[in-house]
Design an enzyme around this catalytic site. Sequence first.
Site, PDB file in Angstrom:
ATOM      1  N   GLU A  40       0.829  -1.212   0.152  1.00 53.47           N
ATOM      2  CA  GLU A  40      -0.095   0.115   0.057  1.00 53.47           C
ATOM      3  C   GLU A  40       0.838   1.263   0.009  1.00 53.47           C
ATOM      4  O   GLU A  40       2.151   1.238   0.474  1.00 53.47           O
ATOM      5  CB  GLU A  40      -1.029  -0.280   1.263  1.00 53.47           C
ATOM      6  N   ARG A  65       0.396  -2.288  12.555  1.00 51.49           N
ATOM      7  CA  ARG A  65      -0.315  -3.232  11.466  1.00 51.49           C
ATOM      8  C   ARG A  65      -0.746  -2.666  10.134  1.00 51.49           C
ATOM      9  O   ARG A  65      -1.881  -2.966   9.567  1.00 51.49           O
ATOM     10  CB  ARG A  65      -1.377  -3.925  12.097  1.00 51.49           C
ATOM     11  N   CYS A  70       7.800  -1.317  -1.671  1.00 56.79           N
ATOM     12  CA  CYS A  70       8.779  -2.123  -1.789  1.00 56.79           C
ATOM     13  C   CYS A  70      10.010  -1.868  -0.757  1.00 56.79           C
ATOM     14  O   CYS A  70      10.485  -2.781   0.051  1.00 56.79           O
ATOM     15  CB  CYS A  70       9.354  -2.290  -3.102  1.00 56.79           C
ATOM     16  N   HIS A 108      13.148  -0.116  -7.711  1.00 62.00           N
ATOM     17  CA  HIS A 108      12.577  -1.266  -6.843  1.00 62.00           C
ATOM     18  C   HIS A 108      13.586  -1.789  -5.969  1.00 62.00           C
ATOM     19  O   HIS A 108      14.760  -1.870  -6.417  1.00 62.00           O
ATOM     20  CB  HIS A 108      11.734  -2.113  -7.763  1.00 62.00           C
ATOM     21  N   ASP A 122      10.534 -11.453  -2.727  1.00 59.38           N
ATOM     22  CA  ASP A 122       9.964 -10.173  -2.958  1.00 59.38           C
ATOM     23  C   ASP A 122       8.548 -10.073  -2.437  1.00 59.38           C
ATOM     24  O   ASP A 122       7.730 -10.898  -3.012  1.00 59.38           O
ATOM     25  CB  ASP A 122      10.002  -9.891  -4.302  1.00 59.38           C
TER      26      ASP A 122
END
Length: 257
Positions: A40, A65, A70, A108, A122
């Site tokens: 997210e 939580r 990435c 990334h 990943d």
Amino acid sequence: MDESRITRYLDRLGTNRPAEPDVQGLRTLQLAHLRAVPFENLSIHLGEPISLDLDALYDKIVIRRRGGFCYELNGLLAELLTALGYRVTLLAARVFGGGGVPGPLFDHLALRVDLDEPWLVDVGFGDFSDEPLRLDGRAEQKNGGGAFLVGLAPGDHGDLDVTHNGDPGYRLTVRPYELADFVPMCWWQQTSPKSHFTKAPVCSMRTAEGRITLRDRKLIDTVDGERTERDLDETELLPAYRDHFGITLDRIPSAKA
């Protein structure tokens, strides 16, 4: 990462500590992470700065939580895996865009885990592999996330191209990096109008049957390959984040944040 943090992180994932740092334990941890921690970008659309400080990542992902993208998800997972006895290297990747052209370096962050052979781990690329992929394997690798190929990229740099169901995913470098090396691009991703992360709030997570995604106000549910979409009204958004992703918010993420 101390023992108390390891225990709480594993509880967040809903899984047990591997008996030893082997590939089966790695598979279990990756899938558990994908099913428990959403991919997210909500912090960007809540006006919250994203920090790659490990204490901040632990607080966000484990204590509060939440999920992340990435740099956050793979960055913190690298700490857990290292604490569990795995040998982990941070790798930078260039994500393929339109026309099959790879983007900038550090676009990334992915992980290399060395066991009897090197593995690609990943949990921060959204809809991707359920399991670690063999970095030295050149044959097709299939799992619940689809079909994957890891092949040598053009040129003589030793980079690797990773494809998913025939589509280019990212070009992976082989040299190691530190998490701090990703800070400038992490800042760009959360601030630049050219970053796709600043366009709209996205929250997505692997489920036992497929994937659930909330993109802006559209709820996308994929079950056994069948996709349904529904536009939510404003009163449904906060309950949707809570019920589908376990994320409790006090306000709605907005692209204007």
